[in-house]
Enzyme design. Structure first.
Site, PDB file in Angstrom:
ATOM      1  N   TYR A 153      39.508  31.883  37.927  1.00 24.24           N
ATOM      2  CA  TYR A 153      39.778  32.202  36.733  1.00 24.24           C
ATOM      3  C   TYR A 153      41.042  32.972  36.365  1.00 24.24           C
ATOM      4  O   TYR A 153      41.825  32.566  35.482  1.00 24.24           O
ATOM      5  CB  TYR A 153      38.484  33.326  36.247  1.00 24.24           C
ATOM      6  CG  TYR A 153      38.726  34.015  34.923  1.00 24.24           C
ATOM      7  CD1 TYR A 153      38.893  33.215  33.870  1.00 24.24           C
ATOM      8  CD2 TYR A 153      38.883  35.464  35.281  1.00 24.24           C
ATOM      9  CE1 TYR A 153      38.998  34.191  32.626  1.00 24.24           C
ATOM     10  CE2 TYR A 153      38.893  36.061  33.811  1.00 24.24           C
ATOM     11  CZ  TYR A 153      39.066  35.580  32.545  1.00 24.24           C
ATOM     12  OH  TYR A 153      39.476  36.295  31.589  1.00 24.24           O
ATOM     13  N   LYS A 157      44.425  31.879  34.023  1.00 22.64           N
ATOM     14  CA  LYS A 157      45.002  32.676  32.840  1.00 22.64           C
ATOM     15  C   LYS A 157      46.234  33.244  33.122  1.00 22.64           C
ATOM     16  O   LYS A 157      47.089  33.077  32.207  1.00 22.64           O
ATOM     17  CB  LYS A 157      44.019  33.976  32.747  1.00 22.64           C
ATOM     18  CG  LYS A 157      42.664  33.900  32.228  1.00 22.64           C
ATOM     19  CD  LYS A 157      42.323  33.371  30.796  1.00 22.64           C
ATOM     20  CE  LYS A 157      42.687  34.394  29.771  1.00 22.64           C
ATOM     21  NZ  LYS A 157      42.638  33.806  28.388  1.00 22.64           N
ATOM     22  N   THR A 186      44.217  38.651  30.013  1.00 21.45           N
ATOM     23  CA  THR A 186      43.431  39.508  30.901  1.00 21.45           C
ATOM     24  C   THR A 186      44.122  40.322  31.975  1.00 21.45           C
ATOM     25  O   THR A 186      45.185  40.016  32.400  1.00 21.45           O
ATOM     26  CB  THR A 186      42.128  38.896  31.455  1.00 21.45           C
ATOM     27  OG1 THR A 186      41.360  39.825  32.716  1.00 21.45           O
ATOM     28  CG2 THR A 186      42.554  37.542  32.220  1.00 21.45           C
ATOM     29  N   ASP A 187      43.529  41.752  32.366  1.00 16.30           N
ATOM     30  CA  ASP A 187      44.288  42.354  33.408  1.00 16.30           C
ATOM     31  C   ASP A 187      44.077  41.875  34.745  1.00 16.30           C
ATOM     32  O   ASP A 187      44.567  42.054  35.675  1.00 16.30           O
ATOM     33  CB  ASP A 187      43.600  44.023  33.143  1.00 16.30           C
ATOM     34  CG  ASP A 187      42.154  43.854  33.578  1.00 16.30           C
ATOM     35  OD1 ASP A 187      41.475  43.020  33.625  1.00 16.30           O
ATOM     36  OD2 ASP A 187      41.594  45.132  33.748  1.00 16.30           O
ATOM     37  N   GLU A 188      43.159  40.715  34.787  1.00 20.57           N
ATOM     38  CA  GLU A 188      42.772  40.138  36.097  1.00 20.57           C
ATOM     39  C   GLU A 188      44.084  39.240  36.792  1.00 20.57           C
ATOM     40  O   GLU A 188      44.141  39.199  37.424  1.00 20.57           O
ATOM     41  CB  GLU A 188      41.345  39.398  36.088  1.00 20.57           C
ATOM     42  CG  GLU A 188      40.190  40.123  35.457  1.00 20.57           C
ATOM     43  CD  GLU A 188      39.125  39.437  35.762  1.00 20.57           C
ATOM     44  OE1 GLU A 188      38.819  38.761  36.413  1.00 20.57           O
ATOM     45  OE2 GLU A 188      37.941  39.960  34.740  1.00 20.57           O
TER      46      GLU A 188
HETATM   47  P1  NAD Z   1      33.268  34.087  26.065  1.00 19.39           P
HETATM   48  O1  NAD Z   1      33.199  33.301  27.426  1.00 19.39           O
HETATM   49  O2  NAD Z   1      32.113  34.807  25.558  1.00 19.39           O
HETATM   50  O3  NAD Z   1      33.771  32.943  24.868  1.00 19.39           O
HETATM   51  C1  NAD Z   1      34.784  31.900  25.090  1.00 19.39           C
HETATM   52  C2  NAD Z   1      34.585  31.184  24.030  1.00 19.39           C
HETATM   53  O4  NAD Z   1      35.544  30.156  24.052  1.00 19.39           O
HETATM   54  C3  NAD Z   1      33.395  30.424  23.764  1.00 19.39           C
HETATM   55  O5  NAD Z   1      32.715  30.568  22.287  1.00 19.39           O
HETATM   56  C4  NAD Z   1      33.464  29.074  24.135  1.00 19.39           C
HETATM   57  O6  NAD Z   1      32.627  27.955  23.526  1.00 19.39           O
HETATM   58  C5  NAD Z   1      34.890  28.943  23.636  1.00 19.39           C
HETATM   59  N1  NAD Z   1      35.787  27.662  24.520  1.00 19.39           N
HETATM   60  C6  NAD Z   1      35.449  27.609  25.939  1.00 19.39           C
HETATM   61  N2  NAD Z   1      36.274  26.379  26.314  1.00 19.39           N
HETATM   62  C7  NAD Z   1      36.684  25.901  25.055  1.00 19.39           C
HETATM   63  C8  NAD Z   1      37.580  24.902  24.794  1.00 19.39           C
HETATM   64  N3  NAD Z   1      38.231  23.919  25.712  1.00 19.39           N
HETATM   65  N4  NAD Z   1      38.036  24.846  23.254  1.00 19.39           N
HETATM   66  C9  NAD Z   1      37.267  25.704  22.295  1.00 19.39           C
HETATM   67  N5  NAD Z   1      36.852  26.571  22.531  1.00 19.39           N
HETATM   68  C10 NAD Z   1      36.310  26.863  23.884  1.00 19.39           C
HETATM   69  O7  NAD Z   1      34.626  34.949  26.517  1.00 19.39           O
HETATM   70  P2  NAD Z   1      34.945  36.113  25.846  1.00 19.39           P
HETATM   71  O8  NAD Z   1      34.514  37.165  26.890  1.00 19.39           O
HETATM   72  O9  NAD Z   1      34.639  36.283  24.559  1.00 19.39           O
HETATM   73  O10 NAD Z   1      36.568  36.266  26.344  1.00 19.39           O
HETATM   74  C11 NAD Z   1      37.514  35.742  25.106  1.00 19.39           C
HETATM   75  C12 NAD Z   1      38.869  35.869  25.629  1.00 19.39           C
HETATM   76  O11 NAD Z   1      39.282  37.330  25.929  1.00 19.39           O
HETATM   77  C13 NAD Z   1      39.295  34.978  26.816  1.00 19.39           C
HETATM   78  O12 NAD Z   1      40.589  34.333  26.775  1.00 19.39           O
HETATM   79  C14 NAD Z   1      39.194  36.003  27.983  1.00 19.39           C
HETATM   80  O13 NAD Z   1      40.075  35.570  29.137  1.00 19.39           O
HETATM   81  C15 NAD Z   1      39.918  37.123  27.637  1.00 19.39           C
HETATM   82  N6  NAD Z   1      39.318  38.519  28.020  1.00 19.39           N
HETATM   83  C16 NAD Z   1      37.996  38.766  28.209  1.00 19.39           C
HETATM   84  C17 NAD Z   1      37.520  40.061  28.711  1.00 19.39           C
HETATM   85  C18 NAD Z   1      35.943  40.396  28.832  1.00 19.39           C
HETATM   86  O14 NAD Z   1      35.792  41.617  29.411  1.00 19.39           O
HETATM   87  N7  NAD Z   1      35.112  39.497  28.470  1.00 19.39           N
HETATM   88  C19 NAD Z   1      38.410  41.031  29.277  1.00 19.39           C
HETATM   89  C20 NAD Z   1      39.818  40.870  28.946  1.00 19.39           C
HETATM   90  C21 NAD Z   1      40.108  39.584  28.433  1.00 19.39           C
HETATM   91  P1  TYD Z   2      31.767  40.675  35.437  1.00 20.21           P
HETATM   92  O1  TYD Z   2      31.184  41.162  34.281  1.00 20.21           O
HETATM   93  O2  TYD Z   2      31.655  39.204  36.101  1.00 20.21           O
HETATM   94  O3  TYD Z   2      33.355  40.869  35.047  1.00 20.21           O
HETATM   95  P2  TYD Z   2      34.583  40.465  36.182  1.00 20.21           P
HETATM   96  O4  TYD Z   2      34.386  39.985  37.139  1.00 20.21           O
HETATM   97  O5  TYD Z   2      35.525  39.546  35.142  1.00 20.21           O
HETATM   98  O6  TYD Z   2      35.332  41.738  35.993  1.00 20.21           O
HETATM   99  O7  TYD Z   2      31.577  41.496  36.642  1.00 20.21           O
HETATM  100  C1  TYD Z   2      31.947  43.066  36.473  1.00 20.21           C
HETATM  101  C2  TYD Z   2      31.832  43.679  37.970  1.00 20.21           C
HETATM  102  O8  TYD Z   2      30.305  43.564  38.220  1.00 20.21           O
HETATM  103  C3  TYD Z   2      32.521  42.879  39.276  1.00 20.21           C
HETATM  104  O9  TYD Z   2      32.906  43.800  39.986  1.00 20.21           O
HETATM  105  C4  TYD Z   2      31.675  42.175  39.922  1.00 20.21           C
HETATM  106  C5  TYD Z   2      30.199  43.058  39.162  1.00 20.21           C
HETATM  107  N1  TYD Z   2      28.954  42.233  39.127  1.00 20.21           N
HETATM  108  C6  TYD Z   2      27.783  42.350  40.037  1.00 20.21           C
HETATM  109  O10 TYD Z   2      27.787  43.370  41.003  1.00 20.21           O
HETATM  110  N2  TYD Z   2      26.597  41.695  39.907  1.00 20.21           N
HETATM  111  C7  TYD Z   2      26.570  40.663  38.944  1.00 20.21           C
HETATM  112  O11 TYD Z   2      25.365  40.055  38.719  1.00 20.21           O
HETATM  113  C8  TYD Z   2      27.773  40.419  38.003  1.00 20.21           C
HETATM  114  C9  TYD Z   2      27.602  39.363  36.986  1.00 20.21           C
HETATM  115  C10 TYD Z   2      29.013  41.279  38.315  1.00 20.21           C
END
Ligand code: NAD
Ligand code: TYD
Length: 335
Positions: A150, A154, A125-127
């Site tokens: 988090y 990562k 992630t970019d975070e």
């Molecule tokens: P999500 O939370 O929707 O899904 C995570 C999945 O991982 C779930 O199905 C969960 O059951 C599974 N999981 C959790 N712990 C586990 C374990 N110990 N063993 C096996 N499975 C397990 O997450 P997402 O948003 O789909 O993110 C997927 C990946 O992409 C992550 O690695 C996250 O860091 C990365 N990512 C997400 C975003 C975003 O905006 N959502 C952006 C950049 C990177």
């Molecule tokens: P989020 O979807 O949790 O992603 P991330 O924190 O990983 O970027 O949140 C996106 C942005 O929205 C972040 O600046 C936090 C804000 N946010 C709210 O203002 N209210 C909310 O209820 C949530 C879940 C997030």
């Protein structure tokens, strides 16, 4: 090609599985997921009986369970999407983030080495780069400066992947993507939470002054980038992925309300998230130059189709919000 996808029942992993089964007919896919609160097999109902797809319930941090899975199939690649992903949850309970994101990645790396799997993709992630001032963007050489449990978990995983490349010669690649949006996103994240709360007539909780900035990318564009990195990325390389699409939270929430035809009076400012990163922005020049990746969705149509998806799939998000979805896999998969 035998591909192991972890975390495939989550938001991005399930979109990736649909993408691969649709666009890459040479791939046999094994999905390993622990089905935590955000793992939802309803996301994969359409491919449940697909001849090139198989689901196994397991925790990636459980070495014995994962050993059995690696011993059973000769994988050509591993794509690790499994993670704990919600920043707010990491603030109230960091331990599970270290378990899955760090130890889980280490178990996968060890088994990838042991079973001589030729390729490993780490979805990061970019975070991991921390927070930006008002200008500038993260490049792959921006120093890691994670601010939440988090993002630090990562970053820990990314550093382990780097160490396995340098120490053991593992062929691994890392992608670092900005915030994703699209179908099947768990409604605790900003966009699906705001859409579904608005549809329920509930308050939309905006943290702090609402002026934190995120760089939004459609999940399908992330899936294409992940596939390209897996297929063609350089050994040990990192690729930033993002849409050059910065929005502050308040403006984005107002846009969602406009698309839904709901009043701005639903917006409620709430206490800020502790340590809240102010701004993320991605410089995706490297993946575009080296792998030919470009985002295909423009945000206005991507957001509109996403809103339409949540409107058309009301039973999906209502079942997630009520907890009913967990009964689905117990019934369908007898888990
Ligand atoms: P999500 O939370 O929707 O899904 C995570 C999945 O991982 C779930 O199905 C969960 O059951 C599974 N999981 C959790 N712990 C586990 C374990 N110990 N063993 C096996 N499975 C397990 O997450 P997402 O948003 O789909 O993110 C997927 C990946 O992409 C992550 O690695 C996250 O860091 C990365 N990512 C997400 C975003 C975003 O905006 N959502 C952006 C950049 C990177
Ligand atoms: P989020 O979807 O949790 O992603 P991330 O924190 O990983 O970027 O949140 C996106 C942005 O929205 C972040 O600046 C936090 C804000 N946010 C709210 O203002 N209210 C909310 O209820 C949530 C879940 C997030």
């Amino acid at each position: 090609m035998n591909l192991l996808v972890t975390g495939g029942a989550g938001f991005i992993g399930s979109n990736f599985i649909h993408h691969v089964l649709r666009d890459h007919p040479q791939v046999n896919l094994v999905n390993v997921d622990a089905l935590t609160y955000c793992g939802n097999l309803e996301n994969l109902a359409a491919v449940k009986d697909h001849p090139r797809y198989r689901f196994i319930k397991a925790d990636i941090a459980d070495p014995e369970a994962m050993e059995r899975i690696f011993a059973e199939t000769r994988f050509d690649a591993v794509a690790n999407f499994a993670a704990e992903t919600h920043v707010d949850r990491s603030i109230t309970g960091p331990a599970v983030f270290l378990h899955t994101n760090v130890l889980g990645t280490q178990v996968l790396l060890d088994l990838t080495m042991k079973h001589r799997v030729p390729r490993f993709l780490q979805i990061s992630t970019d975070e991991v780069y921390g927070s930006l001032p008002e200008t500038g963007a993260f490049t792959e050489s921006t120093p890691l400066a994670p601010n939440s449990p988090y993002s630090s978990s990562k970053a820990g995983a990314d550093l382990l992947v780097r160490a396995y490349v340098h120490t053991y010669g593992l062929d691994a690649v890392i992608t670092r993507c900005s915030n994703n949006y699209g179908p099947f996103q768990f409604p605790e994240k900003l966009i699906p939470l705001m859409i579904t709360n608005a549809l329920e007539g509930r308050p939309l909780p905006v943290y702090g002054d609402g002026l934190n900035v995120r760089d939004w990318l459609h999940v399908e564009d992330h899936c294409r980038a992940a596939w390209l990195a897996l297929e063609k990325g350089g050994r040990g390389d990192v690729y930033n992925v993002g849409g050059s699409n910065e929005w502050n939270n308040l403006a984005l929430v107002k846009e969602l309300l406009r698309l839904l035809g709901k009043p701005e009076t639903l917006i409620t400012f709430v206490k800020d998230r502790p340590g809240h990163d102010r701004r993320y922005a991605i410089d995706a020049a490297k993946i575009s130059r080296d792998l030919g990746w470009h985002p295909t969705y423009d945000f206005s149509s991507g957001l509109k189709t996403t809103v339409d998806w949540y409107l058309a799939n009301e039973s999906w998000w209502r079942r997630v919000k009520s907890g009913e979805y967990q009964k689905y896999y117990q019934e369908q998969y007898r888990l």
